[in-house]
Design an enzyme around this catalytic site. Structure first.
Site, PDB file in Angstrom:
ATOM      1  N   SER A 169       0.862  -1.181   0.000  1.00 33.41           N
ATOM      2  CA  SER A 169       0.000   0.000   0.000  1.00 33.41           C
ATOM      3  C   SER A 169       0.898   1.229   0.000  1.00 33.41           C
ATOM      4  O   SER A 169       2.056   1.169   0.441  1.00 33.41           O
ATOM      5  CB  SER A 169      -0.889   0.006   1.247  1.00 33.41           C
ATOM      6  N   TYR A 187      -1.945  -0.882  10.283  1.00 34.46           N
ATOM      7  CA  TYR A 187      -1.936  -1.132   8.850  1.00 34.46           C
ATOM      8  C   TYR A 187      -0.646  -0.632   8.215  1.00 34.46           C
ATOM      9  O   TYR A 187      -0.002  -1.347   7.434  1.00 34.46           O
ATOM     10  CB  TYR A 187      -3.142  -0.436   8.222  1.00 34.46           C
TER      11      TYR A 187
END
Length: 257
Positions: A149, A162
């Site tokens: 990401s 995350y």
């Protein structure tokens, strides 16, 4: 200068595994690999979603099977790869996609939140990648694609667990590339920004949040799941035979802004 060979994106005869392949980015990637000729196995924790996804992809002409598996469980991953050995006899492409997120401020993150996200996003990548690497080393050929990401590179609030997991994936990609290069196994990462999936659907319903994403993105929009297919096929195919240890940002220009 005479070019003697041109790169091929053809995946005919290749066997691929896509974790978290029943929805969102994973489903789009599975569809793309199947479209370009690979035989694909999708895996996840929810049987009904896997059955529905495989049925839909096969109806479009793909050759897609499924196996229920929890990537956070070493036993489950071991059973998954025994199934792959029996069904495929080889594994040419791994797309390490399974992931989750729990959005909380640092001071509100519980230990169980941290563990759930890191177990799925990082431990799961490790367990599946380790098993795939063993087989690819023996074959002396393979492609590992880790889904990261932009949050492995940039910092956004509410992303403690995350972002930590995605930064870890970026480093695993480099380390594995170094270890596996001599076996003709490439390891690369794909790092999307905000892609329209069930995980990000709530952003579309929040004008303020969506506005911040659009303003930060050069292309002034969120990405579509189909826009993950081309980069994946590139890394999965012979077209990327001299590319390893890289993370490609599919972000509409976010990280260049």
């Amino acid at each position: 200068m005479q070019i003697t060979a041109y790169p091929s994106f053809d995946l005919a005869g290749k066997k691929a595994l896509v974790t978290g392949g029943s929805k969102g980015i994973g489903l789009a990637i599975a569809a793309g690999l199947a479209h370009y000729g690979a035989e694909v196995m999708i895996t996840g924790r929810h049987e009904e979603a896997l059955i529905e996804a495989a049925r839909a992809l096969n109806a479009e002409g793909g050759k897609v099977s499924w196996k229920i598996s929890d990537v956070t469980s070493k036993e489950d991953v071991g059973a998954l790869f025994k199934h792959i050995d029996a069904e495929f006899g080889q594994l040419d492409i791994l797309v390490n996609n399974a992931g989750m997120n729990i959005r909380k401020l640092l001071v509100e993150v519980e230990e169980e939140d941290w563990d759930r996200v890191l177990d799925t996003n990082l431990k799961g990548i490790f367990l599946v990648g380790q098993q795939a690497a063993k087989r690819m080393m023996e074959q002396k050929n393979g492609r590992i694609i880790n889904i990261s990401s932009i949050l492995g590179k940039v910092g956004n609030s509410l992303q403690t667990s995350y972002a930590a997991s995605k930064g870890g994936i970026d480093q695993l990609t480099k380390v594995w590339a170094a270890e596996l290069a001599e076996y003709n196994v490439t390891v690369n990462g794909l790092a999307p920004a905000y892609i329209k999936t069930s995980m990000t659907a709530h952003f579309l319903e929040d004008p303020e949040r969506l506005g911040k994403i659009v303003d930060r993105t050069m292309m002034k929009r969120m990405g579509e799941v189909e826009e993950m297919i081309g980069p994946t096929v590139f890394f999965a195919s012979d077209a990327s035979s001299y590319v390893t240890g890289q993370t490609l940002y599919i972000d509409g220009g976010w990280t260049a802004n």
